[in-house]
Motif scaffolding. Structure first.
Motif, mmCIF file in Angstrom:
data_model
loop_
_atom_site.group_PDB
_atom_site.id
_atom_site.type_symbol
_atom_site.label_atom_id
_atom_site.label_comp_id
_atom_site.label_asym_id
_atom_site.label_seq_id
_atom_site.Cartn_x
_atom_site.Cartn_y
_atom_site.Cartn_z
ATOM 1 N N LEU A 70 0.830 -1.206 0.000
ATOM 2 C CA LEU A 70 0.000 0.000 0.000
ATOM 3 C C LEU A 70 0.863 1.253 0.000
ATOM 4 C CD1 LEU A 70 -2.842 1.321 0.305
ATOM 5 C CD2 LEU A 70 -2.490 1.197 2.800
ATOM 6 N N SER A 87 1.166 3.499 -3.439
ATOM 7 C CA SER A 87 0.480 4.789 -3.298
ATOM 8 C C SER A 87 1.422 5.934 -3.657
ATOM 9 C CB SER A 87 -0.037 4.971 -1.870
ATOM 10 O OG SER A 87 -1.025 4.019 -1.552
ATOM 11 N N VAL A 108 -3.866 6.685 -4.514
ATOM 12 C CA VAL A 108 -4.751 5.812 -3.733
ATOM 13 C C VAL A 108 -5.232 4.645 -4.593
ATOM 14 C CG1 VAL A 108 -6.973 5.665 -2.548
ATOM 15 C CG2 VAL A 108 -5.497 7.650 -2.179
ATOM 16 N N GLY A 137 -2.512 2.101 -5.016
ATOM 17 C CA GLY A 137 -2.221 1.362 -3.795
ATOM 18 C C GLY A 137 -3.328 0.437 -3.317
ATOM 19 N N THR A 138 -4.573 0.713 -3.717
ATOM 20 C CA THR A 138 -5.689 -0.039 -3.127
ATOM 21 C C THR A 138 -6.435 -0.948 -4.092
ATOM 22 O OG1 THR A 138 -7.295 1.751 -3.551
ATOM 23 C CG2 THR A 138 -6.086 1.818 -1.458
ATOM 24 N N SER A 174 -3.659 6.027 2.750
ATOM 25 C CA SER A 174 -2.978 6.223 1.464
ATOM 26 C C SER A 174 -3.109 7.667 0.997
ATOM 27 C CB SER A 174 -3.571 5.270 0.425
ATOM 28 O OG SER A 174 -3.113 5.572 -0.875
ATOM 29 N N CYS A 178 0.003 10.333 0.603
ATOM 30 C CA CYS A 178 0.358 10.990 -0.665
ATOM 31 C C CYS A 178 0.528 12.487 -0.476
ATOM 32 C CB CYS A 178 -0.716 10.710 -1.718
ATOM 33 S SG CYS A 178 -0.744 9.015 -2.336
ATOM 34 N N ILE A 185 2.635 5.780 5.758
ATOM 35 C CA ILE A 185 1.551 4.874 5.373
ATOM 36 C C ILE A 185 1.714 3.516 6.045
ATOM 37 C CG2 ILE A 185 0.525 3.606 3.438
ATOM 38 C CD1 ILE A 185 1.124 6.044 1.676
ATOM 39 N N ARG A 191 -0.791 2.383 9.047
ATOM 40 C CA ARG A 191 -1.633 1.222 8.720
ATOM 41 C C ARG A 191 -1.455 0.111 9.757
ATOM 42 N NH1 ARG A 191 -5.914 -1.452 7.788
ATOM 43 N NH2 ARG A 191 -5.589 -3.472 6.807
#
Length: 204
Positions: free
Chosen positions: A99, A103, A125, A128-129, A156, A160, A184, A188
């Motif tokens: 992620l 991201s 985003v 990353g997702t 995310s 950024c 991140i 997380r």
């Protein structure tokens, strides 16, 4: 810097592929399924980003060593039974690494192609997702990005913007990248460890 970017990309590919392959094996998929889920998890977000920005050829087509690496990993996972020996809860760390890396790198690519900070953050985003969302959907799981008990996309997005601001204030791309990436990953992991959420259920 290009060497660092490439190294991070490969680490991100490995991290996301591992998270996908663990779940695929838990779902009793054969080697084709393990490869497919690993491939989608690692490269799905970047593919969607490139398609939306009309950036051709797609990144993994230019860098075929990435799908080749995923294929090799899928064979090892399938025939060594690694996914069966790794608890599913262990996907949180490689998923957080993926992620963070994708991201930030996705957002930077969008900036390089002339997009604004806001658009670049959304594309970051997405990079990353989206692969993880596809992984979970195909494995019949509610994607992390949509779970109320997980902070995911918002981390995310903020990461950024932190990267953009550090790049602007510090005028040091390598340091800014490290700060955004670590933010991140750490946030997380902390969100999972301490059950930090954007919204909690109301009890009346």
């Amino acid at each position: 810097m290009p060497d660092i970017i490439y190294l991070l990309e490969m680490i991100g590919v490995v991290a996301f592929a591992i998270s996908g392959m663990i779940i695929a094996q838990r779902k009793n998929m054969d080697p084709v399924g393990v490869f497919t889920i690993g491939f989608i998890t690692a490269l799905g977000g970047g593919t969607l980003r490139d398609l939306m920005m009309d950036n051709h050829p797609l990144y993994w087509i230019k860098h075929q060593e990435q799908p080749i690496l995923i294929l090799g990993m899928a064979l090892v996972f399938s025939y060594a039974g690694l996914g069966q020996r790794i608890r599913e809860s262990r996907i949180v760390f490689p998923d957080a690494i993926g992620l963070g890396i994708f991201s930030i790198l996705g957002a930077q690519l969008a900036l390089d192609l002339g997009h604004s900070w806001f658009v670049a953050s959304l594309l970051g985003v997405m990079t990353g997702t989206f692969g993880g969302a596809l992984r979970d959907t195909l494995c019949n799981e509610v994607p992390y990005i949509f779970r109320k008990d997980h902070i995911y996309a918002s981390i995310s997005f903020v990461g950024c913007w932190l990267y953009f601001l550090c790049q602007w204030l510090l005028a040091n791309e390598t340091l800014a990248l490290a700060i955004g990436l670590l933010f991140i990953v750490i946030v997380r992991m902390a969100a999972v460890r301490f059950d930090i959420r954007l919204q909690r259920d109301s009890h009346y």
